[in-house]
Design a protein around this motif. Structure first.
Motif, PDB file in Angstrom:
ATOM      1  N   LYS A  22       0.913  -1.050   0.018  1.00 38.74           N
ATOM      2  CA  LYS A  22      -0.046   0.075  -0.029  1.00 38.74           C
ATOM      3  C   LYS A  22       0.746   1.256   0.142  1.00 38.74           C
ATOM      4  N   LEU A  23       1.966   1.288   0.648  1.00 39.96           N
ATOM      5  CA  LEU A  23       2.883   2.338   0.828  1.00 39.96           C
ATOM      6  C   LEU A  23       3.662   2.529  -0.485  1.00 39.96           C
ATOM      7  N   VAL A  24       4.023   1.638  -1.132  1.00 40.53           N
ATOM      8  CA  VAL A  24       4.602   1.849  -2.343  1.00 40.53           C
ATOM      9  C   VAL A  24       3.596   2.288  -3.421  1.00 40.53           C
ATOM     10  N   ARG A  25       2.513   1.532  -3.543  1.00 44.36           N
ATOM     11  CA  ARG A  25       1.142   2.253  -4.285  1.00 44.36           C
ATOM     12  C   ARG A  25       1.034   3.456  -4.386  1.00 44.36           C
ATOM     13  N   ALA A  26       0.843   3.955  -3.066  1.00 40.90           N
ATOM     14  CA  ALA A  26       0.626   5.440  -2.672  1.00 40.90           C
ATOM     15  C   ALA A  26       1.735   6.299  -3.003  1.00 40.90           C
ATOM     16  N   TYR A  27       3.133   5.958  -2.878  1.00 44.85           N
ATOM     17  CA  TYR A  27       4.208   6.855  -3.457  1.00 44.85           C
ATOM     18  C   TYR A  27       4.251   7.042  -4.949  1.00 44.85           C
ATOM     19  N   VAL A  28       4.000   5.846  -5.746  1.00 40.46           N
ATOM     20  CA  VAL A  28       4.137   5.646  -7.106  1.00 40.46           C
ATOM     21  C   VAL A  28       2.669   6.568  -7.615  1.00 40.46           C
ATOM     22  N   ILE A  29       1.669   6.400  -6.939  1.00 42.92           N
ATOM     23  CA  ILE A  29       0.383   7.203  -7.467  1.00 42.92           C
ATOM     24  C   ILE A  29       0.598   8.723  -7.057  1.00 42.92           C
ATOM     25  N   ALA A  30       1.006   8.844  -5.805  1.00 44.11           N
ATOM     26  CA  ALA A  30       1.128  10.545  -5.396  1.00 44.11           C
ATOM     27  C   ALA A  30       2.166  11.169  -6.566  1.00 44.11           C
TER      28      ALA A  30
END
Length: 108
Positions: free
Chosen positions: A95-103
């Motif tokens: 979830k954190l990786v996904r949040a970083y790349v989407i942000a």
């Protein structure tokens, strides 16, 4: 008799190989495509920095990293869902990786 043994062995080998393939957890598979704004509203800068660190250390092990701004949020969402299990990340790390790349994804 020999044909039965070969069939049993082949079935066992196929099932063993299939169990080795990583499978995305239900949590990761069910994540919706969220916009940059939705992600920024849910995650703080420390969480995004942690996502970046995980992204850099985990994803770089297998291939050259793509910069987040090279893909849209929708594209990253599909990539991340596929790659998190391969990287053997926990749901929270994913979830954190996904949040970083989407942000930091490309805006249309």
């Amino acid at each position: 008799m020999q044909k039965t043994i070969i069939t049993i062995f082949s079935t066992f080998a196929i099932l063993s190989m299939a169990s080795c393939f990583p499978k995305a957890s239900h949590v990761i598979r069910s994540l919706p495509v969220e916009s940059r704004e939705q992600i920024l509203a849910q995650y703080n800068q420390d969480q995004l920095a942690e996502g970046k660190a995980i992204f850099s250390s985990s994803c770089d092990n297998c291939h050259k990293l793509k910069q987040p701004e090279t893909r849209t949020a929708e594209k990253w969402n599909s990539i991340i869902k596929r790659m998190i299990p391969k990287a053997k990340l926990s749901d929270e790390e994913g979830k954190l990786v996904r949040a970083y790349v989407i942000a930091n994804s490309k805006t249309i």
